[in-house]
Design an enzyme around this catalytic site. Sequence first.
Site, PDB file in Angstrom:
ATOM      1  N   SER A 143      -2.903   6.920   0.387  1.00  0.00           N
ATOM      2  CA  SER A 143      -2.171   6.850  -0.877  1.00  0.00           C
ATOM      3  C   SER A 143      -0.910   7.701  -0.829  1.00  0.00           C
ATOM      4  CB  SER A 143      -3.095   7.256  -2.025  1.00  0.00           C
ATOM      5  OG  SER A 143      -2.464   7.052  -3.273  1.00  0.00           O
ATOM      6  N   ASP A 298       0.974   3.246  -0.630  1.00  0.00           N
ATOM      7  CA  ASP A 298       0.073   2.088  -0.665  1.00  0.00           C
ATOM      8  C   ASP A 298       0.279   1.236  -1.896  1.00  0.00           C
ATOM      9  OD1 ASP A 298      -1.173   4.006  -2.388  1.00  0.00           O
ATOM     10  OD2 ASP A 298      -3.081   2.951  -2.178  1.00  0.00           O
ATOM     11  N   ASP A 300       0.039   1.543  -5.227  1.00  0.00           N
ATOM     12  CA  ASP A 300      -0.790   1.441  -6.428  1.00  0.00           C
ATOM     13  C   ASP A 300      -0.282   2.318  -7.572  1.00  0.00           C
ATOM     14  OD1 ASP A 300      -1.511   3.873  -5.321  1.00  0.00           O
ATOM     15  OD2 ASP A 300      -3.671   3.554  -5.491  1.00  0.00           O
TER      16      ASP A 300
END
Length: 565
Positions: A143, A298, A300
């Site tokens: 992340s 990533d 998100d």
Amino acid sequence: MGYEEKYQQWVSKPDLDPQLKAELLAMSEEEKKDAFYMDAEFGTAGMRNLLGAGTNRLNIYVIQRANVGFAKYILAQENGAERGVAISYDNRHKSYRFAIESAKVLAHYGIKSYIFESLRPTPELSFAVRHLKCAGGIMITASHNAKEYNGYKVYDDSGCQLLPEDVKLIVDEINKVEDILNVPTATDDEAWPYMNWIGEEVDKAYYEAVKTCEINHDIDKSNFKIVYSPQHGADNIPVRTVLKELGYNCIPVLAQCMPDPDYTNTKSPNPEVEASYELSIKLAKEVDADVVVITDPDGDRLGVVAKHNGEYVLMSGNQSAAVYLEYILSQLQAQGKLPSNGVMYNTIVTSDLGELVARSYGVDVEKTLTGFKFIGDKIRKYEKTGEKVFLFGYEESYGCVVKDFVRDKDGVQAVLTAAECGAYYKAQGKDLIDVLNDLYAKHGTFKESQVALSKSGEAGLKRIAEIMSDLRADAPTEIGGLKVVTVEDYQTSIKNSNGVETVIDLPKSNVLKYYLEDGSWIAARPSGTEPKIKFYFSIKGKDAEDAANKTAVLQKDVLNIVHEN
């Protein structure tokens, strides 16, 4: 087995990965201990750790062992081997290698895999699981962590990260692996029949789904400029494709568009860190952009900077989510599409502002523990029962989902929502900060912030546990001159409000939350993804200055209480 014995086992393996062997031979005694004193563990968002040699690092051997546990989970699902597993990965060091190693372990157990041909964001992996009707999914990512990290997240057949009870089943199987250095895995020739490559077909389906998040199709977008950076990560193509196809003027920060595991042209890949916006804001000033949006590696999480009175103002995840909610709910209401049984989800450490916005439109609010898997689980529950209609879900950490074809945070959905509401309000003579200030005027002024104490290694782990233990043993009755009126302990599931105890109906978690007499609250929680303990502050004030002043006092006192001043 002690760390020294584990180290000798690794360094003596004849065919050990050469890069890891060199690293082992160069280790100091303290580095050996940190690399082997424990095994890498599943936390809030899967398994995330420093790359390198050792059981307390991320490497091919730790990844292979993790996949033994996940393979056993997949085989226990109905027709799991045939339905298979979708696999994606981001731009980080070793991500592609870890994805392939995962597929080869699955192949050893006769499980099909569907691997993206190149990097794709986390939300598209969640979508792919559902779109391809897989039995589960794997995302290789750390992340927003620094470049030295990587990670491994696993998903169920609904595209939701596995819940703790399922993770426990996987960990139990992982613990049965006796020799981490000799995990059974298929050879290349054995694995190919089980491995399937995916790409454009899934991309197109995902983009079309994201475009359904647009509420007003006739907004004037011609005079609204968006500067965008993917921070060298996986959202570059998805975000720019969706915005272009919907007619938005998106100006990319080209220096940060190429996938780069070293994040060469950004000071941080984390949207929560102000320095990560440096190049984006510089470009925004040059082109006179209305808004800056950046996604993490990533894809998100989304960070937003809005132009307000000639200045570029960074919005927190709580603030941007409240504005999205106001826009979505007001527009659904105006179109007669707001359901009477709508529900919004957020977590126990998010601001109260979003809840107040939702309830002002008659929308129910349910809170979950930190971790988007809990929000995904809520969505799944009501999808089955039809009792409530999902409208929005978010965490304070810059992550939200607008529509539930994805069951994780979705930066692409969030970018589109930020773009649409920004363009809509600009046509009304407002910017996103104006809307936020309107919400403060209506619901009260809130200032949210975090203080994170980094505590690495074995000593750090012990210190974090000590801080939480001390807080439980000697709970503060006053913080910053304000009386503590309620304490929630999510580990014991007890809420104590002025001496009256009730049960908290949520899974157990190592979190403490203190409600103050003025309506503010403070929470303490060890991070599940980094070696940190985090203190969350949601402070209510008469105005912005009052909230800021109170925050400074409360932050200082909390550090005094835990003896970290």
